[in-house]
Design a protein around this motif. Structure first.
Motif, mmCIF file in Angstrom:
data_model
loop_
_atom_site.group_PDB
_atom_site.id
_atom_site.type_symbol
_atom_site.label_atom_id
_atom_site.label_comp_id
_atom_site.label_asym_id
_atom_site.label_seq_id
_atom_site.Cartn_x
_atom_site.Cartn_y
_atom_site.Cartn_z
ATOM 1 N N SER A 443 30.882 25.743 24.711
ATOM 2 C CA SER A 443 30.490 26.683 23.881
ATOM 3 C C SER A 443 29.052 27.361 24.723
ATOM 4 O O SER A 443 28.214 26.623 24.335
ATOM 5 N N VAL A 444 28.991 28.492 25.396
ATOM 6 C CA VAL A 444 27.871 29.072 25.701
ATOM 7 C C VAL A 444 26.864 29.400 24.768
ATOM 8 O O VAL A 444 25.860 29.133 24.521
ATOM 9 N N GLU A 445 27.577 30.206 23.705
ATOM 10 C CA GLU A 445 26.735 30.454 22.641
ATOM 11 C C GLU A 445 26.171 29.309 21.951
ATOM 12 O O GLU A 445 25.252 29.355 21.376
ATOM 13 N N ALA A 446 27.019 28.204 21.624
ATOM 14 C CA ALA A 446 26.448 26.850 20.729
ATOM 15 C C ALA A 446 25.188 26.462 21.308
ATOM 16 O O ALA A 446 24.137 26.388 20.808
ATOM 17 N N PHE A 447 25.032 26.543 22.736
ATOM 18 C CA PHE A 447 23.706 26.112 23.511
ATOM 19 C C PHE A 447 22.810 27.139 23.362
ATOM 20 O O PHE A 447 21.428 26.922 23.246
ATOM 21 N N ASN A 448 23.179 28.229 23.440
ATOM 22 C CA ASN A 448 22.207 29.555 23.216
ATOM 23 C C ASN A 448 21.613 29.642 22.048
ATOM 24 O O ASN A 448 20.438 29.877 21.881
ATOM 25 N N LEU A 449 22.245 29.184 21.064
ATOM 26 C CA LEU A 449 21.656 29.441 19.502
ATOM 27 C C LEU A 449 21.408 28.278 18.876
ATOM 28 O O LEU A 449 21.010 27.811 17.823
ATOM 29 N N ASP A 450 21.186 26.942 19.960
ATOM 30 C CA ASP A 450 20.904 25.719 19.000
ATOM 31 C C ASP A 450 19.385 25.774 18.402
ATOM 32 O O ASP A 450 18.473 26.004 19.138
ATOM 33 N N LYS A 451 19.411 25.467 17.259
ATOM 34 C CA LYS A 451 17.992 25.501 16.496
ATOM 35 C C LYS A 451 17.366 24.323 16.959
ATOM 36 O O LYS A 451 16.034 24.444 16.741
ATOM 37 N N ALA A 452 17.670 23.077 17.341
ATOM 38 C CA ALA A 452 17.158 22.106 17.773
ATOM 39 C C ALA A 452 16.533 22.340 19.182
ATOM 40 O O ALA A 452 15.453 21.737 19.417
ATOM 41 N N VAL A 453 16.731 23.372 19.811
ATOM 42 C CA VAL A 453 16.402 23.713 21.184
ATOM 43 C C VAL A 453 15.116 24.953 20.777
ATOM 44 O O VAL A 453 14.295 25.166 21.324
ATOM 45 N N TRP A 454 15.719 26.000 20.090
ATOM 46 C CA TRP A 454 15.155 27.209 19.943
ATOM 47 C C TRP A 454 14.445 27.606 18.920
ATOM 48 O O TRP A 454 13.428 28.285 18.981
ATOM 49 N N GLY A 455 14.458 26.634 17.876
ATOM 50 C CA GLY A 455 13.670 26.765 16.411
ATOM 51 C C GLY A 455 14.557 27.373 15.530
ATOM 52 O O GLY A 455 15.478 27.614 15.731
ATOM 53 N N GLU A 456 14.087 27.519 14.282
ATOM 54 C CA GLU A 456 14.744 27.748 13.098
ATOM 55 C C GLU A 456 15.049 29.134 13.276
ATOM 56 O O GLU A 456 15.883 29.715 12.508
ATOM 57 N N ASP A 457 14.498 30.043 14.118
ATOM 58 C CA ASP A 457 14.459 31.415 14.182
ATOM 59 C C ASP A 457 15.696 31.709 15.525
ATOM 60 O O ASP A 457 15.773 32.912 15.805
ATOM 61 N N ALA A 458 16.399 30.602 15.845
ATOM 62 C CA ALA A 458 17.333 30.632 17.039
ATOM 63 C C ALA A 458 18.419 31.885 16.813
ATOM 64 O O ALA A 458 18.958 32.288 17.840
ATOM 65 N N ASP A 464 9.786 37.949 21.935
ATOM 66 C CA ASP A 464 8.538 37.110 22.128
ATOM 67 C C ASP A 464 8.574 35.631 22.393
ATOM 68 O O ASP A 464 7.743 34.875 22.767
ATOM 69 N N ARG A 465 9.804 35.158 21.963
ATOM 70 C CA ARG A 465 9.921 33.530 22.035
ATOM 71 C C ARG A 465 9.405 33.074 23.288
ATOM 72 O O ARG A 465 9.273 32.039 23.568
ATOM 73 N N TRP A 466 9.795 34.073 24.237
ATOM 74 C CA TRP A 466 10.079 33.722 25.722
ATOM 75 C C TRP A 466 8.438 33.582 26.455
ATOM 76 O O TRP A 466 8.259 32.887 27.476
ATOM 77 N N ASP A 467 7.599 34.015 25.473
ATOM 78 C CA ASP A 467 6.161 33.639 25.938
ATOM 79 C C ASP A 467 5.587 32.392 25.675
ATOM 80 O O ASP A 467 4.528 31.983 26.149
ATOM 81 N N ASN A 468 6.410 31.689 24.643
ATOM 82 C CA ASN A 468 5.843 30.277 24.414
ATOM 83 C C ASN A 468 7.160 29.415 23.911
ATOM 84 O O ASN A 468 7.268 29.216 23.069
ATOM 85 N N LEU A 469 7.925 29.430 25.270
ATOM 86 C CA LEU A 469 9.207 28.592 24.682
ATOM 87 C C LEU A 469 8.906 26.961 24.244
ATOM 88 O O LEU A 469 7.933 26.310 24.644
ATOM 89 N N PRO A 470 9.785 26.591 23.380
ATOM 90 C CA PRO A 470 9.733 25.172 23.096
ATOM 91 C C PRO A 470 10.128 24.275 24.386
ATOM 92 O O PRO A 470 10.850 24.623 25.008
ATOM 93 N N GLU A 471 9.423 23.019 24.189
ATOM 94 C CA GLU A 471 9.751 22.255 25.203
ATOM 95 C C GLU A 471 11.171 22.032 25.503
ATOM 96 O O GLU A 471 11.609 21.583 26.621
ATOM 97 N N ALA A 472 11.927 21.692 24.297
ATOM 98 C CA ALA A 472 13.286 21.313 24.435
ATOM 99 C C ALA A 472 13.963 22.642 25.406
ATOM 100 O O ALA A 472 15.037 22.387 25.969
ATOM 101 N N ALA A 473 13.602 23.660 25.242
ATOM 102 C CA ALA A 473 14.180 24.911 25.906
ATOM 103 C C ALA A 473 13.953 24.839 27.369
ATOM 104 O O ALA A 473 14.717 25.268 28.174
ATOM 105 N N GLN A 474 12.933 24.414 27.664
ATOM 106 C CA GLN A 474 12.427 24.339 29.119
ATOM 107 C C GLN A 474 13.135 23.048 29.794
ATOM 108 O O GLN A 474 13.111 22.887 31.126
#
Length: 555
Positions: A443-458, A464-474
């Protein structure tokens, strides 16, 4: 009695074999060691839960909490135990090992029946050979001509929309209700037609071109509006499907005939021009993908056994038309939809785009080719434009999910501990066995919307999230900016640069000329090969995304 047994024995053997495959063998499937949601009936399945974008984000969230990230789901019947992987290490392993995990023959048969055996459906050495020939056509230098094509078609779309708006000073409302999805589909057809094989569909103003109608009907009627029953029939019993044709079958036959005739003649014309150029000493300098692909295929440093046939060329042109037009038009549609929902972000983006507008130019159509290239370079460096583009592709990826099938038994590594079937967590186990023949849902969507990666507002639109990406996303760059929207591994989209040039150019022209607002219509998402917009309760009316469009007037 012995005669009866002799006659019945073949039928008994077939029955016992089927019974074993459908009832006995699944009970010994090692995949059953993994946990998964219950199935209420013997023929029940979970496909609607994992393929429907209106519910999948919540479904994935529930699955992770209850069953972990390696989940067993039910396919078409009790014999069809499948894997849904929500673990990034498992996904990386699967997409990189293309020799072990292929697209199922059912998926390949469906794609091939529509657009031929191009890079979307080819496997193994055939896919490698086609990709090796096609990649040079997508180089940075070759993409230069695309900028001018996309810009001119964007201007043409702008003018078409201006004609639909009320005249200045009229008493009617200043906005028009425009189905942006249909128009963006036309503009991407025009761009891919010119950039792909130097062919003018002219579909923004005129929808009567037979090749455009053939591609449009194939994508909309056959894919969007085709019935599930006929789709299954075309895959498993193609002869029966053709013996009793319905509207979809007849439409596909008509479309394929037109595409093979018109596009096939274009290939022969290009080959003749290239040959005449070589003979005269004045090489043909066409910049379209077809010309570049034909030249790449006859390059002296390419061994004869690595070259592809004219049929392969045609199949890949069809693939470019599908993958290059449908995905890009849907990406832009969903971006305009999201910006209409978030007017404050739309205003910020418009201000950024206007900051690089060429000075002293009253109309964008007056720009020279060098000025267009300069403008494109400026657009490529705009941070908010890049963030909005990435965020839209993250939140609503055109490709919702895809399938693979294991061609042999395989031990799949995981990042997260594997859960046992009884719900307990095996903290020391970071792998599981996938038996040969298992369908794997990626699932492309599942990984793109994973709260463990992108945070609770995934699940929210937040460029603006892209200006300070979580470490998990990088941690997982994939093929493009930590999202899976362009896939990953050896089958990652080769047209990434093409798509970004096209959509950013169109965004600039549209957002500096128009303002987009929501209508009262409720737009819903449906996964029909790609994630498409429909009006709630009007699925049979086809893909559509109406927005209120008005002229932007600088203060």
């Amino acid at each position: 009695m012995s005669l009866i047994l002799y006659v019945l024995s073949p039928f008994l053997a077939v029955f016992l074999y089927i019974f074993y495959q459908l009832v006995v063998a699944p009970r010994f499937n090692v995949l059953r060691k993994l946990p998964g949601p219950p199935v209420p009936t013997w023929f029940g399945n979970h496909l609607q839960h994992v393929l429907n974008p209106t519910v999948t984000p919540k479904v994935y969230d529930i699955f992770v909490k209850r069953y972990g990230r390696s989940v067993r789901i039910r396919g078409l019947g009790p014999w069809d135990e499948r894997l849904l992987t929500l673990d990034p290490v498992s996904l990386t392993h699967i997409v990189k090992n293309t020799a072990v995990y292929e697209k199922p023959w059912q998926s390949r048969a469906l794609i091939t029946s529509l657009i031929g055996c191009g890079m979307l459906s080819a496997e193994g050495q055939v896919h490698k050979r086609q990709r090796r020939v096609a990649l040079p056509a997508f180089s940075g230098q070759n993409m230069r001509s695309l900028v001018d094509i996309a810009f001119k078609k964007g201007i043409e779309l702008r003018d078409a929309w201006v004609d639909l708006l009320p005249a200045a000073g009229s008493e009617t409302t200043s906005a028009a209700r425009i189905d942006v999805c249909q128009f963006l589909s036309r503009v991407t057809f025009d761009v891919v037609g010119l950039a792909g094989f130097d062919y003018s569909f002219n579909s923004i103003r005129d929808e009567t071109n037979e090749l455009f109608v053939a591609y449009r009907d194939m994508f909309e009627v056959a894919i969007s509006q085709g019935s599930a029953f006929r789709t299954l029939l075309s895959i498993y019993l193609p002869r029966i499907n053709r013996l009793f044709p319905d509207k979809t079958v007849r439409t596909l036959d008509r479309c394929r005939e037109v595409i093979h005739r018109v596009a096939g003649s274009l290939i022969q014309d290009k080959k003749q021009k290239i040959a005449e150029g070589e003979k005269s000493g004045d090489p043909y300098d066409g910049k379209d993908l077809l010309t570049l692909l034909l030249k790449s295929n006859t390059a002296t440093d390419l061994p004869p056994e690595h070259r592809i046939s004219d049929d392969d060329i045609l199949n890949n042109i069809n693939t470019f038309m599908f993958a290059g037009s449908d995905t890009s038009s849907l990406s832009m549609t969903w971006t305009l939809f999201l910006l209409a929902q978030h007017p404050e972000i739309q205003d910020r983006l418009r201000a950024e785009l206007l900051s690089v507008a060429p000075e002293g130019i009253r109309d964008l159509s007056e720009l020279t080719e060098d000025q267009v290239q300069s403008l494109h370079n400026a657009l490529s460096a705009l941070p908010l434009l890049h963030n909005v583009t990435r965020e839209s592709l993250r939140l609503i990826p055109p490709l919702h999910s895809t399938l693979r099938v294991a061609t042999q038994d395989d031990e799949v590594p995981t990042l997260y501990p594997v859960h046992n079937r009884d719900g307990t967590v095996n903290e020391g186990k970071h792998s599981f066995t996938v038996p040969r023949g298992t369908f794997v849902h990626l699932s492309v969507e599942a990984f793109n919307l994973d709260k463990a990666v992108w945070g609770e507002d995934a699940w929210e639109f937040n460029p603006d999230r892209w200006d300070n990406l979580p470490e998990a996303a990088q941690r997982y760059p994939w093929h493009f900016s930590s999202i899976l929207s362009f896939s990953a591994g050896p089958r990652a989209c080769p047209g990434l640069r093409f798509a970004l040039i096209e959509i950013k150019t169109i965004y600039y022209i549209l957002l500096t000329n128009f303002v987009f607002r929501q209508t009262e219509d409720e737009i819903t998402r449906h996964n029909v090969v790609l994630t498409r917009p429909y009006l709630r309760g009007k699925f049979k009316d086809g893909t559509q995304c109406p927005l209120l469009v008005s002229r932007f007037t600088p203060s």
